[in-house]
Motif scaffolding. Structure first.
Motif, PDB file in Angstrom:
ATOM      1  N   HIS A 259      -2.437  10.227  -5.932  1.00  0.00           N
ATOM      2  CA  HIS A 259      -1.772   9.097  -5.287  1.00  0.00           C
ATOM      3  C   HIS A 259      -2.570   7.793  -5.397  1.00  0.00           C
ATOM      4  CE1 HIS A 259       1.164  11.848  -3.676  1.00  0.00           C
ATOM      5  NE2 HIS A 259       0.243  12.549  -3.054  1.00  0.00           N
ATOM      6  N   ILE A 260      -3.845   7.889  -5.805  1.00  0.00           N
ATOM      7  CA  ILE A 260      -4.642   6.653  -5.887  1.00  0.00           C
ATOM      8  C   ILE A 260      -5.037   6.295  -7.313  1.00  0.00           C
ATOM      9  CG2 ILE A 260      -5.582   7.037  -3.585  1.00  0.00           C
ATOM     10  CD1 ILE A 260      -8.261   7.736  -4.963  1.00  0.00           C
ATOM     11  N   LYS A 261      -4.801   7.193  -8.268  1.00  0.00           N
ATOM     12  CA  LYS A 261      -5.269   6.958  -9.631  1.00  0.00           C
ATOM     13  C   LYS A 261      -4.735   5.667 -10.233  1.00  0.00           C
ATOM     14  CE  LYS A 261      -6.173  11.731 -11.061  1.00  0.00           C
ATOM     15  NZ  LYS A 261      -5.808  12.829 -11.983  1.00  0.00           N
ATOM     16  N   ASP A 262      -3.483   5.338  -9.962  1.00  0.00           N
ATOM     17  CA  ASP A 262      -2.847   4.200 -10.617  1.00  0.00           C
ATOM     18  C   ASP A 262      -2.689   2.978  -9.726  1.00  0.00           C
ATOM     19  OD1 ASP A 262      -2.495   5.656 -13.020  1.00  0.00           O
ATOM     20  OD2 ASP A 262      -0.733   6.642 -12.164  1.00  0.00           O
ATOM     21  N   ASN A 263      -3.184   3.058  -8.479  1.00  0.00           N
ATOM     22  CA  ASN A 263      -3.083   1.878  -7.622  1.00  0.00           C
ATOM     23  C   ASN A 263      -4.382   1.076  -7.661  1.00  0.00           C
ATOM     24  OD1 ASN A 263      -4.908   3.167  -5.920  1.00  0.00           O
ATOM     25  ND2 ASN A 263      -3.358   3.807  -4.436  1.00  0.00           N
ATOM     26  N   PHE A 264      -4.470   0.063  -6.820  1.00  0.00           N
ATOM     27  CA  PHE A 264      -5.634  -0.829  -6.838  1.00  0.00           C
ATOM     28  C   PHE A 264      -6.936  -0.064  -6.589  1.00  0.00           C
ATOM     29  CE2 PHE A 264      -8.690  -3.400  -4.425  1.00  0.00           C
ATOM     30  CZ  PHE A 264      -8.951  -4.398  -5.351  1.00  0.00           C
ATOM     31  N   GLY A 266      -7.668   3.116  -7.152  1.00  0.00           N
ATOM     32  CA  GLY A 266      -8.022   3.910  -8.324  1.00  0.00           C
ATOM     33  C   GLY A 266      -8.566   3.066  -9.455  1.00  0.00           C
ATOM     34  N   LYS A 267      -7.937   1.911  -9.693  1.00  0.00           N
ATOM     35  CA  LYS A 267      -8.405   1.025 -10.767  1.00  0.00           C
ATOM     36  C   LYS A 267      -9.778   0.444 -10.448  1.00  0.00           C
ATOM     37  CE  LYS A 267      -3.754  -0.188 -12.313  1.00  0.00           C
ATOM     38  NZ  LYS A 267      -2.713  -1.237 -12.406  1.00  0.00           N
TER      39      LYS A 267
END
Length: 331
Positions: A259-264, A266-267
């Protein structure tokens, strides 16, 4: 045409955690007076958790570099280029700052050789990389059994070091197994070993290992016991590193990161991971600059800590956008 390798997120998470942990160990100077026992123990817990950063870095190196096919000359050329050129670039900046601060020649020399200075890690890494091809050949031939053999003797030396009993006898020398070289082997083993327990149980075991070993480390630190005199080569820190590695590896396997890989968030984790080697060298520069403001406050400490991390990331990140410099800034 070469395809871009997909990043393994839990490596990035561990690497980002590791560099933040390293910075944790160097920001105590922003704290105000510690007047209660709770404050002292809290500071020790925060600081001692940071000690796991270096073992995690070395464990990731082992997970990525061992049991691989590569040409010796090509390996040394590529690997040394990736760590030596950034070192030269950053040590010039560090020395320039020390010169501006009127540091003595002896102080500058000690900074260069890592005595005491964060540059000790660079020289340690050089030694480990020279040994990696030998360990790699051994592990490729003997596999998991070879790993267990090496780690069993290495952990025995760690026990002896913990209790200041190594070498036990003058001629009982296990230096080929002793020291920091065990962490890459441990990282490879924990990365490839398939345990019989479920992923969720292994995640919990890793977290429990981390918490218990950290508590032991803090207790020994609080009691001023000599068992932790070797900061990165003692039993508690080995279990801390192992626990953290297992916790994050299996946290990833139970899809807790999806759930966090592609959000702010995660980035940002990936960006910190990519900049981590540059951050290792940039953060003492940033700390010296912030130190000049003479801010020592328990209330403002979280702000100074976050600011140190941000600026330590920003400096190599900006350098990575500049032609030519981006090749030597450690990003």
């Amino acid at each position: 045409m070469k395809t871009k390798k997909e990043r393994i997120f839990y490596y990035d998470f561990l690497r980002a955690f590791a560099i933040i942990a390293v910075i944790v160990c160097h920001v105590d100077l922003f704290l105000g007076p510690l007047t209660t026992q709770a404050q002292i123990i809290g500071q020790m817990t925060f600081h001692d958790l940071g000690r796991v950063g270096v073992p995690i870095f070395l464990m990731i190196s082992g997970a990525l570099l061992l049991n691989r096919e590569y040409d010796l000359k090509d390996f040394l050329k590529r690997r040394f280029a990736r760590i030596v050129y950034p070192f030269i670039f950053w040590i010039i900046l560090i020395m320039a700052q020390l010169l501006y601060l009127h540091t003595s020649r002896e102080g500058m020399w000690n900074t260069f050789i890592g005595h005491p200075s964060i540059t000790w890690y660079f020289w340690t890494l050089i030694g480990i990389y020279l040994f990696i091809p030998i360990i790699n050949t051994f592990i490729k031939k003997y596999g998991e059994k070879g790993c267990k053999y090496f780690l069993a003797i290495w952990f025995f030396t760690i026990i002896l070091k913990t209790f200041s009993s190594y070498p036990l006898f003058p001629d009982f020398n296990l230096d080929c197994f002793a020291g920091y070289v065990g962490y890459p082997v441990l990282g490879y083993y924990l990365n490839t070993k398939e345990f019989r327990l479920s992923d969720k149980k292994m995640c919990i075991i890793g977290l429990v290992m981390l918490i218990i070993s950290l508590a032991v480390f803090v207790y020994l630190d609080y009691r001023k016991m000599s068992y932790i005199s070797l900061i990165y080569l003692n039993v508690p820190i080995v279990f801390m590193g192992s626990g953290m590695y297992l916790f994050v590896r299996y946290l990833d396997r139970i899809t807790s990161f999806k759930h966090i890989k592609d959000n702010f968030i995660g980035k940002m984790i990936v960006s910190i991971s990519i900049c981590s080697y540059g951050m290792y060298f940039s953060h003492p520069i940033i700390i010296r600059i912030l130190e000049s403001f003479e801010i020592k406050s328990n209330l403002l400490f979280p702000v100074m800590f976050v600011l140190t991390i941000f600026l330590s990331w920003l400096l190599p990140y900006v350098f990575s956008k500049i032609p030519y410099i981006k090749k030597v800034c450690g990003v």
